[in-house]
Design an enzyme around this catalytic site. Structure first.
Site, PDB file in Angstrom:
ATOM      1  N   ALA A  13       0.800  -1.235   0.000  1.00  0.00           N
ATOM      2  CA  ALA A  13       0.000   0.000   0.000  1.00  0.00           C
ATOM      3  C   ALA A  13       0.826   1.275   0.000  1.00  0.00           C
ATOM      4  O   ALA A  13       0.303   2.344  -0.300  1.00  0.00           O
ATOM      5  CB  ALA A  13      -0.910   0.002   1.223  1.00  0.00           C
ATOM      6  N   GLY A  15       3.491   1.684  -1.905  1.00  0.00           N
ATOM      7  CA  GLY A  15       4.238   1.772  -3.170  1.00  0.00           C
ATOM      8  C   GLY A  15       3.656   2.822  -4.102  1.00  0.00           C
ATOM      9  O   GLY A  15       2.581   3.378  -3.867  1.00  0.00           O
ATOM     10  N   ASP A  16       4.405   3.049  -5.180  1.00  0.00           N
ATOM     11  CA  ASP A  16       4.055   4.079  -6.152  1.00  0.00           C
ATOM     12  C   ASP A  16       2.733   3.815  -6.865  1.00  0.00           C
ATOM     13  O   ASP A  16       1.898   4.708  -6.992  1.00  0.00           O
ATOM     14  CB  ASP A  16       5.165   4.080  -7.211  1.00  0.00           C
ATOM     15  CG  ASP A  16       5.784   5.436  -7.305  1.00  0.00           C
ATOM     16  OD1 ASP A  16       5.724   6.168  -6.295  1.00  0.00           O
ATOM     17  OD2 ASP A  16       6.298   5.748  -8.399  1.00  0.00           O
ATOM     18  N   LYS A  19      -0.267   4.383  -4.642  1.00  0.00           N
ATOM     19  CA  LYS A  19      -0.567   5.801  -4.392  1.00  0.00           C
ATOM     20  C   LYS A  19      -1.067   6.494  -5.655  1.00  0.00           C
ATOM     21  O   LYS A  19      -2.021   7.253  -5.624  1.00  0.00           O
ATOM     22  CB  LYS A  19       0.685   6.505  -3.861  1.00  0.00           C
ATOM     23  CG  LYS A  19       0.904   6.196  -2.367  1.00  0.00           C
ATOM     24  CD  LYS A  19       1.971   7.057  -1.745  1.00  0.00           C
ATOM     25  CE  LYS A  19       3.321   6.471  -2.031  1.00  0.00           C
ATOM     26  NZ  LYS A  19       4.467   7.081  -1.444  1.00  0.00           N
ATOM     27  N   ARG A  46       4.810  -3.057   4.935  1.00  0.00           N
ATOM     28  CA  ARG A  46       5.709  -3.392   6.048  1.00  0.00           C
ATOM     29  C   ARG A  46       5.890  -2.239   7.028  1.00  0.00           C
ATOM     30  O   ARG A  46       6.014  -2.442   8.221  1.00  0.00           O
ATOM     31  CB  ARG A  46       7.079  -3.810   5.495  1.00  0.00           C
ATOM     32  CG  ARG A  46       7.028  -5.219   4.924  1.00  0.00           C
ATOM     33  CD  ARG A  46       8.274  -5.530   4.179  1.00  0.00           C
ATOM     34  NE  ARG A  46       8.501  -4.534   3.121  1.00  0.00           N
ATOM     35  CZ  ARG A  46       9.439  -4.610   2.190  1.00  0.00           C
ATOM     36  NH1 ARG A  46      10.261  -5.612   2.188  1.00  0.00           N
ATOM     37  NH2 ARG A  46       9.556  -3.685   1.265  1.00  0.00           N
ATOM     38  N   HIS A 243       1.501  -5.205 -23.192  1.00  0.00           N
ATOM     39  CA  HIS A 243       0.539  -4.200 -23.677  1.00  0.00           C
ATOM     40  C   HIS A 243       0.323  -4.272 -25.200  1.00  0.00           C
ATOM     41  O   HIS A 243      -0.806  -4.378 -25.668  1.00  0.00           O
ATOM     42  CB  HIS A 243       1.010  -2.794 -23.318  1.00  0.00           C
ATOM     43  CG  HIS A 243       1.225  -2.574 -21.846  1.00  0.00           C
ATOM     44  ND1 HIS A 243       0.495  -3.216 -20.879  1.00  0.00           N
ATOM     45  CD2 HIS A 243       2.092  -1.772 -21.171  1.00  0.00           C
ATOM     46  CE1 HIS A 243       0.900  -2.819 -19.680  1.00  0.00           C
ATOM     47  NE2 HIS A 243       1.876  -1.955 -19.831  1.00  0.00           N
ATOM     48  N   TYR A 384      -9.357   7.930 -36.914  1.00  0.00           N
ATOM     49  CA  TYR A 384      -9.627   8.571 -38.196  1.00  0.00           C
ATOM     50  C   TYR A 384      -9.228   7.675 -39.357  1.00  0.00           C
ATOM     51  O   TYR A 384      -8.380   6.801 -39.231  1.00  0.00           O
ATOM     52  CB  TYR A 384      -8.992   9.951 -38.300  1.00  0.00           C
ATOM     53  CG  TYR A 384      -7.509  10.042 -38.056  1.00  0.00           C
ATOM     54  CD1 TYR A 384      -7.007  10.333 -36.793  1.00  0.00           C
ATOM     55  CD2 TYR A 384      -6.608   9.873 -39.099  1.00  0.00           C
ATOM     56  CE1 TYR A 384      -5.644  10.439 -36.570  1.00  0.00           C
ATOM     57  CE2 TYR A 384      -5.248   9.989 -38.889  1.00  0.00           C
ATOM     58  CZ  TYR A 384      -4.766  10.262 -37.625  1.00  0.00           C
ATOM     59  OH  TYR A 384      -3.421  10.365 -37.412  1.00  0.00           O
ATOM     60  N   LEU A 385      -9.907   7.937 -40.456  1.00  0.00           N
ATOM     61  CA  LEU A 385      -9.707   7.144 -41.650  1.00  0.00           C
ATOM     62  C   LEU A 385      -9.169   8.075 -42.722  1.00  0.00           C
ATOM     63  O   LEU A 385      -9.812   9.067 -43.067  1.00  0.00           O
ATOM     64  CB  LEU A 385     -11.067   6.564 -42.065  1.00  0.00           C
ATOM     65  CG  LEU A 385     -11.110   5.551 -43.163  1.00  0.00           C
ATOM     66  CD1 LEU A 385     -10.261   4.321 -42.841  1.00  0.00           C
ATOM     67  CD2 LEU A 385     -12.559   5.122 -43.391  1.00  0.00           C
ATOM     68  N   ARG A 471      13.239  10.561 -32.859  1.00  0.00           N
ATOM     69  CA  ARG A 471      12.245   9.567 -33.298  1.00  0.00           C
ATOM     70  C   ARG A 471      12.724   8.138 -33.073  1.00  0.00           C
ATOM     71  O   ARG A 471      12.063   7.196 -33.482  1.00  0.00           O
ATOM     72  CB  ARG A 471      11.968   9.749 -34.774  1.00  0.00           C
ATOM     73  CG  ARG A 471      11.113  10.947 -35.029  1.00  0.00           C
ATOM     74  CD  ARG A 471      10.545  10.864 -36.419  1.00  0.00           C
ATOM     75  NE  ARG A 471       9.611  11.943 -36.600  1.00  0.00           N
ATOM     76  CZ  ARG A 471       9.390  12.529 -37.760  1.00  0.00           C
ATOM     77  NH1 ARG A 471      10.050  12.135 -38.830  1.00  0.00           N
ATOM     78  NH2 ARG A 471       8.508  13.494 -37.843  1.00  0.00           N
TER      79      ARG A 471
HETATM   80  C1  BG6 Z   1       3.668   0.372 -17.607  1.00  0.00           C
HETATM   81  C2  BG6 Z   1       5.148   0.350 -17.831  1.00  0.00           C
HETATM   82  O1  BG6 Z   1       3.139  -0.926 -17.661  1.00  0.00           O
HETATM   83  O2  BG6 Z   1       3.046   1.166 -18.591  1.00  0.00           O
HETATM   84  C3  BG6 Z   1       5.716   1.747 -17.849  1.00  0.00           C
HETATM   85  O3  BG6 Z   1       5.777  -0.408 -16.815  1.00  0.00           O
HETATM   86  C4  BG6 Z   1       4.960   2.631 -18.829  1.00  0.00           C
HETATM   87  O4  BG6 Z   1       7.099   1.735 -18.196  1.00  0.00           O
HETATM   88  C5  BG6 Z   1       3.459   2.521 -18.592  1.00  0.00           C
HETATM   89  O5  BG6 Z   1       5.381   3.968 -18.637  1.00  0.00           O
HETATM   90  C6  BG6 Z   1       2.696   3.240 -19.682  1.00  0.00           C
HETATM   91  O6  BG6 Z   1       1.338   3.267 -19.341  1.00  0.00           O
HETATM   92  P1  BG6 Z   1       0.426   4.480 -19.784  1.00  0.00           P
HETATM   93  O7  BG6 Z   1      -0.935   4.071 -19.365  1.00  0.00           O
HETATM   94  O8  BG6 Z   1       0.944   5.692 -19.095  1.00  0.00           O
HETATM   95  O9  BG6 Z   1       0.588   4.585 -21.264  1.00  0.00           O
END
Ligand code: BG6
Length: 491
Positions: A13, A15-16, A19, A46, A243, A384-385, A471
């Protein structure tokens, strides 16, 4: 007493992620009325802290997004009143048993049936300990218990299988919710609606009409303090294997028998299993260096990154689906940190119109004028197309223009306010697994990337350096041209 009560335990709880994402999402769900009449939230970590200190800690992260002033304050107070803190050890069944006893006592005052969600927001090396703790000490005796796990689910096929087996020893597949928050992004969730409820796309959705597909992820910031985690995984494990591959699976799967989670996941697995493992020839890796002015740091400048690390912060790969629908169509993916902009998009490029009557007006670069469907996942969600269209007026001049659906314009800013985490936690409450990864899907995803990942490690492959804010490596351009493709985001 109400019919049933819900307890949500956030393990890790302080952790980043907890939060930044989990507590704000829990509050938003409560605020919008999605919680049952009675509920209890527990933060487990902890650090020793009492309930008040914990409430102070999380109250700073809760946002009043909807109607700022009057209504939100009192609701936030009620929400915080239901939040408690438990300090314990993640690897101790005893800690979980004590937590279980506290939960029993709280819940008994509220209802005779208590359901529990455990959100494991902890590093992967303690997933198993926590799962054992939940199953042996803290699961509900009167209702269901569900466990949410965050990636990384292993580093390769073998470690992922080991982790899955360990989790399965204490939990059933039914209880495990493996999160991939990209599935809950509005435009990814919409992919099945787009494909399966509009006549105009599905007949064209195959190798006869589609020339290539690109899935592109870029961030305009580097690892910035997260290097310790990142360096262990790299961009392929952090973004692509999960992802982007999930997005690809939904984009390419056959129509499922129904919208049932199992039917959707059955089709996703089949696509993943129809792909060939990625080869080195089809891969480019990169790592960011300082920008041209020398002001923006290189990856190796991050103090949390080991010296001389070869970890890729950029990768581009070509994937191939060997099935009747997609054989011969290149699927190009790229993902990178510290690039020019923050964006995630899907680009579906269609073939040329055979014998195009307007070829002389369109010029010789036919590749630049084919139809393209662009789905911008973020930011400024849009679809968009790209079309060829006559410029109004005398004569005949053809322009490349677009049919454009901007989410903000069409549905308003507010419509996009529900974050992915809200959606996912709500799904767990409702037992809807459409957006969670099944263990066979996970396995198939690792099988695709594992040979490549091992090869990169063993060969100590050198990433191509690219300046922060650029890029990305030029190699990505060559990879695409090998397939006669130009990255759409560069045009
Ligand atoms: C997380 C990755 O799963 O997805 C991060 O660990 C990345 O490195 C993040 O920044 C990106 O998620 P979003 O929703 O901000 O595109």
């Amino acid at each position: 007493k109400s019919e049933s009560t819900l307890s949500i335990v956030v393990v890790g709880a302080s952790g980043d992620l907890a939060k930044k994402k989990i507590f704000p999402a829990l509050f938003a769900l409560y605020y919008k009325g999605y919680f049952p009449e009675t509920f209890t939230i527990y933060g487990f970590a902890r650090t020793s802290m009492d309930d008040e200190e914990f409430r102070d800690l999380i109250s700073m992260t809760l946002l009043c997004r909807i109607d700022e002033a009057e209504n939100c304050g009192p609701k936030m107070d009620t929400f915080l009143d239901r939040c408690h803190y438990f300090s314990g050890q993640y690897d101790s069944v005893q800690s979980f048993t004590q937590l279980g006893a506290e939960l029993d006592a709280q819940e008994a005052m509220l209802s005779s049936t208590a359901n529990r969600i455990f959100y494991l927001s902890v590093p992967p090396n303690i997933f198993t300990n926590c799962a054992q703790g939940v199953s042996n000490g803290a699961s509900s005796k009167t209702g269901w218990s569900r466990v949410i796990v965050e990636k990384p689910f292993g580093r390769d096929t073998e470690s992922s299988r080991k982790l899955s087996n360990e989790l399965m020893e204490c939990l059933t597949e039914d209880q495990i919710y493996r999160i991939d928050h990209y599935l809950a992004k509005e435009l990814v969730d919409n992919l099945t609606v787009l494909r399966f409820s509009n006549l105009i796309f599905e007949p064209l959705w195959n190798r006869n009409h589609i020339r290539n597909v690109q899935i592109i992820f870029s961030e305009d910031f580097g690892t910035e303090g997260r290097g310790g985690y990142f360096d262990n995984y790299g961009i392929i494990r952090d973004i692509m294997q999960n992802h982007l591959l999930q997005v690809l699976a939904i984009l390419c799967m056959e129509p499922p028998v129904s919208l049932d989670a199992e039917h959707i996941r059955d089709e996703k697995v089949k696509v993943l299993q129809s792909m060939k493992p990625i080869t080195m020839d089809d891969t480019v890796i990169g790592q960011y260096k300082k920008d041209r002015t020398g002001k923006l740091p290189s990856y190796l400048d991050d103090d949390t990154v080991p010296k001389g690390s070869l970890c890729p912060t950029f990768a581009a790969v070509a994937l191939h689906i060997k099935n009747a629908r997609w054989d011969g169509v290149p699927f190009l993916m790229k993902a990178g940190k510290a690039l020019e902009k923050r964006e995630a998009q899907i680009r579906v490029q269609f073939r040329h119109v055979p014998g195009n009557l307007y070829q002389s007006k369109l010029g010789t670069d036919l590749e630049g004028v084919t139809n393209e469907l662009v789905i911008r996942i973020q930011p400024d969600e849009a679809m968009y197309l790209r079309l060829n269209n006559k410029v109004p007026g005398l004569g005949m001049r053809i322009d490349r223009t677009k049919l454009d659906l901007s989410y903000h314009q069409e549905y308003g800013e507010e419509s996009m306010s529900a974050g992915a985490y809200e959606r996912l936690i709500l799904d767990v409450m409702q037992g809807d697994k459409r957006m969670f990864i099944r263990s066979d899907e996970l396995d198939a995803a690792w099988e695709l990337f594992t040979p490549l990942l091992h090869h990169l490690d063993e060969a100590k492959a050198q990433p191509e350096l690219y300046p922060y804010g650029s890029r990305g490596p030029i190699g990505a351009h060559y990879l695409a041209s090998k397939y006669g493709v130009r990255w759409g985001d560069a045009q």
